[in-house]
Write an enzyme that holds these catalytic residues in place. Structure first.
Site: not given
Length: 548
Positions: A45, A148, A306, A393
């Site tokens: 993803t 990420s 992050d 999300e």
């Protein structure tokens, strides 16, 4: 969490940290074998991720991916600039060098940070969209080199096409398949220049990413209100790509804000370990966020990002670190009532596994809810055409429109979600945590959790292809089942699993893409006990499906 590591929330000893020289050596020395599935290029993803130590993120992977991107661009007629961002993971620098070798060989107009700094994911999306605004030809696209919030030993590589958002599955499959073909052929058709020559090529240009992004923030956040209210803000970039952005933001807008640490360290030795004892720059984890949580009472509101700054973690009393679902509900309730230029027809985008509290907020404020599968890419069309005001999300990622109702970014932006927490505090006199407790006093308290359960590849495949009639239950934890979903109601896309909904709760089950487990997301609006009942009955029912 039953398997909580004794190291959770603590800093690690030097011997427990990633060996950076070994990691960098492996990037160049290890060559992937495409006959081994874990060593192939695989776009999930969020792009291709892996570690050089596992031969899953190495020089050959990046060379092959970049050649594939060059050919995809040519086939699609994309001939504008390619914006490149990278985060502070150790493998990001070498991967950027590899990318420049290929892009320069193809003569692509590449824009890299002019000062050799880091560039967050949302800044690349913003750069693509602002460059492309009003253009129909010569469109830009971009790449972000980041895994990420993953551990320090990981690397990642994402492609964002001309819409500025994460590439859809058709694009990533085309790039992935082409790249694996190049790997299988020992990079025979991959063009590249030696790095020293490539970096001097006329097509590789330094670019100021910081100034335009910082100056444009007032179009999406009421920065004047934050300044005038004197909101006391704490900010922790967690050693990531936003480290070079927060002080310019503070200085430009005159904010009463403190960057609690600007340390960048490829071992991330300053981080406290996550729940499993691994270092992970997950700003939604109370274990990884221990440092900022301890400082929380020194500020009116505090926040972190992050490593590529596409996620947010909000620290506000009385809750400390807010659950991402709780903050999303607060952000939505505030935005749709405090953006007078937004159309009354704008919808709210959420993923199927985000909290049902968002559904209740949407109903409460009279807005359309658009529920899609997991992944921010599903919100891109709605953000672009102005039919969605917000897309978020449950994993602490979201973005929303500018104050005038036009698109800001089509990728997650943890920077604006942090600043929004400060705006909410400034404009209402109450921080997001207080707002959350006001909301649940009216709409009900959610009890939400995700667990992983074992599933072999055959069972995972069965779950991914499940139809509602294969799930015979009519009741769930004492409540009548209202709906059984295998396609998202917001866009009719397959969800790759099942969601079952009752009046007082729901669960969703999806196979993991990387492990022999399936994930059960569940929520109750009754109690923790009711939540456990939903989880147990869901797991038992799915076990019967597996056995059938």
């Amino acid at each position: 969490m039953s398997n909580l590591s004794p190291l959770a929330g603590k800093t690690l000893a030097p011997s427990q940290l990633t060996d950076i020289p070994a990691l960098l050596a492996a990037y160049y020395d290890r060559k992937p074998d495409v006959s081994i599935p874990t060593q192939r290029v695989s776009f999930g993803t969020s792009g291709h991720r892996g570690s050089s130590l596992h031969t899953s993120f190495n020089e050959n992977h990046i060379l092959a991916i970049c050649e594939a991107i060059c050919r995809y661009r040519k086939a699609e007629g994309i001939d504008g600039p390619l914006f490149i961002g990278m985060d502070s993971h150790a493998l990001s620098g070498p991967a950027q060098k590899s990318a420049i070798e290929v892009f320069a060989a193809h003569g692509i107009d590449v824009r890299i940070d002019g000062k050799g700094g880091y560039t967050p994911t949302p800044v690349i999306s913003h750069a693509i969209l602002t460059y492309n605004k009003g253009r129909t030809t010569g469109l830009a696209d971009g790449v972000v080199i980041t895994p990420s919030h993953n551990p320090p030993s990981d690397g990642g590589f994402k492609y964002n096409p001309t819409n500025g958002g994460p590439a859809d599955t058709a694009i990533t499959k085309a790039i992935q398949d082409m790249a694996n073909g190049f790997l299988a052929d020992n990079l025979k058709d991959v063009q590249r220049l030696p790095y020293d020559q490539a970096k001097e090529a006329a097509c590789i240009k330094g670019y100021d990413y910081v100034t335009p992004y910082v100056a444009d923030l007032e179009s999406v956040i009421d920065m004047k209100a934050i300044r005038d209210a004197g909101v006391k803000i704490g900010i922790d970039p967690l050693g990531g790509a936003a480290v070079g952005y927060w002080q310019p933001i503070i200085d430009h807008y005159g904010l009463n804000a403190t960057v609690v640490s600007d340390v960048v360290d490829p071992q991330f030795s300053f981080m406290t370990a996550d729940w499993d004892g691994q270092i992970r720059m997950d700003c939604s984890s109370p274990y990884a966020m221990a440092r900022l949580i301890e400082m929380g009472d020194r500020f009116d509101v505090a926040f972190a990002n992050d490593t590529d700054a596409d996620r947010h973690g909000i620290v506000a009393m009385p809750d400390g670190l807010m659950n991402p679902n709780h903050y999303l509900a607060v952000a939505i309730a505030y935005l749709f009532q405090n953006r007078p230029e937004w159309s009354k027809d704008l919808g709210i985008g959420k993923t199927l596994v985000s909290s049902g509290l968002i559904d209740r907020v949407a109903k409460d404020i009279g807005r359309k809810l658009v529920e899609v599968p997991v992944g921010l890419k599903w919100f891109v069309p709605g953000l672009m055409d102005g039919s969605l005001g917000f897309g978020g999300e449950e994993s602490a990622g979201a973005t929303f429109l500018r104050r005038d109702g036009t698109v800001w970014t089509t990728d997650k932006d943890g920077i604006i979600l942090g600043l929004l927490a400060a705006e909410i505090t400034a404009k209402t006199g109450k921080n997001p945590s207080v707002h959350y407790h006001d909301i649940i006093a009216r709409l009900g308290t959610p009890y939400y959790a995700r667990i992983d359960a074992p599933a072999n590849p055959e069972q995972k495949a069965k779950l991914g292809k499940l139809t509602p009639d294969q799930f015979p239950l009519e009741m769930l934890a004492g409540d009548k089942i209202i709906s059984k979903l295998t396609r998202a109601p917001g866009n009719d896309a397959p969800i790759g699993g099942l969601k079952v909904v009752t009046e007082h709760g729901w669960f969703a089950a999806r196979p993991s893409g990387t492990e022999d487990v399936y994930k059960i997301y569940a929520e109750s609006f009754k109690s923790e006990e009711h939540l456990r009942a939903i989880q147990e009955e869901a797991q038992a029912a799915i076990s019967k499906v597996f056995a059938a």
